[in-house]
Design a protein around this motif. Structure first.
Motif, short mmCIF file in Angstrom:
data_model
loop_
_atom_site.label_atom_id
_atom_site.label_comp_id
_atom_site.label_asym_id
_atom_site.label_seq_id
_atom_site.Cartn_x
_atom_site.Cartn_y
_atom_site.Cartn_z
N SER A 256 0.82 -1.22 0.00
CA SER A 256 0.00 0.00 0.00
C SER A 256 0.85 1.27 0.00
O SER A 256 2.02 1.26 0.40
CB SER A 256 -0.92 0.02 1.23
N ARG A 278 -2.28 -6.26 1.29
CA ARG A 278 -2.66 -4.85 1.37
C ARG A 278 -2.07 -4.12 0.16
O ARG A 278 -0.85 -4.00 0.05
CB ARG A 278 -2.16 -4.23 2.67
N SER A 280 -3.74 -1.05 -1.04
CA SER A 280 -4.46 0.22 -1.13
C SER A 280 -3.55 1.38 -1.51
O SER A 280 -2.33 1.32 -1.35
CB SER A 280 -5.13 0.52 0.22
N ILE A 288 -10.60 -5.72 -10.36
CA ILE A 288 -10.10 -6.63 -9.33
C ILE A 288 -10.13 -8.02 -9.94
O ILE A 288 -11.18 -8.49 -10.39
CB ILE A 288 -10.98 -6.58 -8.07
N ILE A 303 -8.16 -3.28 -0.39
CA ILE A 303 -8.09 -2.72 -1.74
C ILE A 303 -8.88 -1.41 -1.72
O ILE A 303 -10.05 -1.36 -2.10
CB ILE A 303 -8.65 -3.68 -2.80
N CYS A 306 -7.66 2.60 -5.16
CA CYS A 306 -6.74 2.08 -6.17
C CYS A 306 -7.20 2.33 -7.61
O CYS A 306 -6.53 1.90 -8.54
CB CYS A 306 -6.55 0.57 -5.98
N ILE A 327 -12.75 -2.86 0.72
CA ILE A 327 -12.72 -2.47 -0.69
C ILE A 327 -13.48 -1.15 -0.80
O ILE A 327 -14.57 -1.01 -0.23
CB ILE A 327 -13.37 -3.53 -1.58
#
Length: 527
Positions: A256, A278, A280, A288, A303, A306, A327
């Motif tokens: 991330s 992870r 993000s 995805i 997530i 992104c 998410i």
């Protein structure tokens, strides 16, 4: 042997260090010792996360470390860390001074400390055996003393967290062939990963919260023993390489808050042992991937922010071990609520701004372990919830009369919404006052935090991915945004929204979300 008598100019290759270390070990007085009996289980006590910043950070990373009453560090997850099945490495220090760290290893540590700019600091006494638990070494170095019938110690862990190290990563780490755990998070390290590290046999590598940069370091894909890898909160960019498939032993991967781009490679599907992923706060594209169903062990999946396209893959339903699912902020195609009925272990569920329509299924209320659906700061270590921040950075270029405006700020985990009610319809000038007062402007990890959020006025997006410090040219500096707005229905609405971008763990876990110092609203012209 007095370790202080070592020649300061010695420099050894990895091969030379291995050769010299394997000689018959003796204690500091030159006497041979038999291995003492193993201590009882009662002699193992958990290390309290404080006061050492390193141990506290290790606790957050779920690398639980145990210290015997006398002797070396032990790790409870013995199979992960290559220790004996009883969960500890036997140590001659439990019964005397029969084992020691090779003088060569002490010399290598001194080289590493020198390259990291730490040699002149008093915390570490190179006249002490790092494996003896004497001095302060115990908080920064761990050893395995099970070699040669418990008479030889070898360094298997280095923990230098939040030490304000502002150098590059030394290649000399590769001279410690038994090193399994390296934690260098929350520093100010730059550059990339040395190519020499490809020969290391690490299990745990944490480099989060630094300013390492460049393409994804392919040298990491050669350390196939890795089980925990965290490079989040750095400045890496570009695509995730297909060679990441080599890391088949990984159970935790944290990428991330970098600047990775492109689609997630199919090679990630081969990491079937993953328990935590992870990713993000990157700039990935595409959807995805459906291959997330090939991670049967996954428990934590983050997530957020992104730029992925929806919908959430329907086969997410097979990930029945999921404990923490986050998410957010998908684009494109809408969908109904994902099928999560079999995720009976779920404790944290965040599905925000994912283009989900329809109703929330009734089974959600039967997920008995679910404690967080959305809305609060997550894992910030503060159950009280701090929503008023005080400045920790110095204020700059702000007049004395305005200083009080910027010494505090209001914050929220996701959204801050202000309403002006019962206003006369007409035009108003709205001024939003910002200053980044949490992050600092120095050569410490506290300066590496990035706060990013969106600003809406009357439902219109005015600022996308707004970074106060970047806009102001530094922390502790005021930024004033002015907008001419038209009030209808006697109501003014101002919203600050966190879309999952920016760092979340600098300077501590939970340091994210929008902030604002003041708002002023003045009539424009006459009504």
């Amino acid at each position: 042997m007095d370790f202080r008598s070592l020649n300061d100019t010695i420099s050894l290759t990895t091969a030379e260090a291995n050769l010299i270390e394997d000689y018959a070990p003796m204690n500091l007085h030159g006497e041979n010792h038999a291995a003492p009996p193993s201590p009882s289980p009662e002699s193992l006590v958990p290390v309290t996360p404080s006061p050492s910043p390193n141990r506290n950070r290790s606790h957050n990373l779920e690398n639980y470390i145990y210290r015997p009453l006398i002797g070396i560090h032990y790790w409870d997850k013995s199979k992960r860390l290559g220790l004996p099945e009883n969960g500890r490495a036997a140590s001659a220090h439990d019964g005397g001074m029969g084992c020691r760290c090779s003088m060569v290893r002490v010399k290598v540590l001194k080289e590493i400390w020198g390259k990291l700019g730490l040699a002149g600091r008093k915390e570490w006494d190179f006249g002490k055996d790092p494996c003896s638990m004497e001095g302060n070494w115990g908080s920064y170095v761990s050893c395995d003393c099970s070699f040669n019938r418990n008479t030889t110690c070898r360094v298997n862990g280095i923990y230098l967290i939040a030490q304000n190290v502002s150098t590059t990563l030394p290649s000399e780490f590769a001279k410690l062939p038994y090193l399994q755990n390296v934690e260098l998070g929350l520093n100010y390290l730059s550059g990339t990963i040395p190519s020499e590290w490809a020969t290391m046999r690490l299990r745990v590598l944490s480099l989060e919260g630094n300013r390492l940069s460049g393409a994804f370091p392919t040298v990491l894909t050669k350390i196939t023993t890795l089980k925990y890898l965290s490079i989040e909160g750095n400045r890496f960019s570009g695509h995730i390489p297909k060679e990441i498939a080599n890391l088949k032993n990984l159970d935790k991967l944290a990428l991330s808050s970098n600047d990775f781009t492109g689609q997630l490679p199919v090679a990630l599907a081969k990491l079937t042992n993953l328990k935590t992923l992870r990713i993000s706060d990157n700039n990935f594209t595409g959807k995805i991937p459906d291959y997330i169903s090939q991670w049967p062990q996954i428990e934590n999946l983050h997530i957020q922010g992104c730029s992925f396209e929806g919908p959430i893959p329907s086969n997410i339903s097979v990930l029945t071990r999921m404990d923490d699912l986050r998410i957010s902020d998908l684009k494109g195609v809408a969908s109904t609520f994902p099928r999560l009925k079999k995720m009976t272990h779920l404790k944290i569920l965040v599905l925000r701004n994912c283009l989900i329509h329809g109703t929330i299924p009734e089974y959600v209320e039967n997920l008995k372990n679910l404690i967080t659906l959305t809305g609060n700061f997550i894992n910030d270590g503060d159950d009280s919830g701090v929503y008023i921040l005080s400045n920790t950075s110095n204020l700059n270029s702000i007049s004395t009369s305005d200083t009080k405006l910027y010494t505090r700020a209001r914050t929220a985990a996701i959204s801050l919404t202000y309403y002006g009610l019962c206003l006369m319809n007409g035009k108003y000038t709205v001024r939003l006052h910002f200053a980044e007062i949490v992050f600092t402007q120095d050569h410490s990890s506290n300066s590496l935090g990035r706060r990013v959020f969106d600003v809406y006025v009357q439902g219109e997006l005015k600022l996308k991915d707004f970074n106060i410090a970047k806009e102001a040219g530094g922390t502790g500096r005021a930024v004033i945004k002015s907008y001419l707005v038209n009030v209808k229905n006697n109501t003014l609405k101002i919203q600050l929204y966190w879309a999952g971008k920016g760092t979340r763990q600098i300077p501590k876990i939970g340091s994210y979300g929008p902030i604002i110092s003041a708002i002023s609203v003045d009539p424009y012209g006459t009504f």
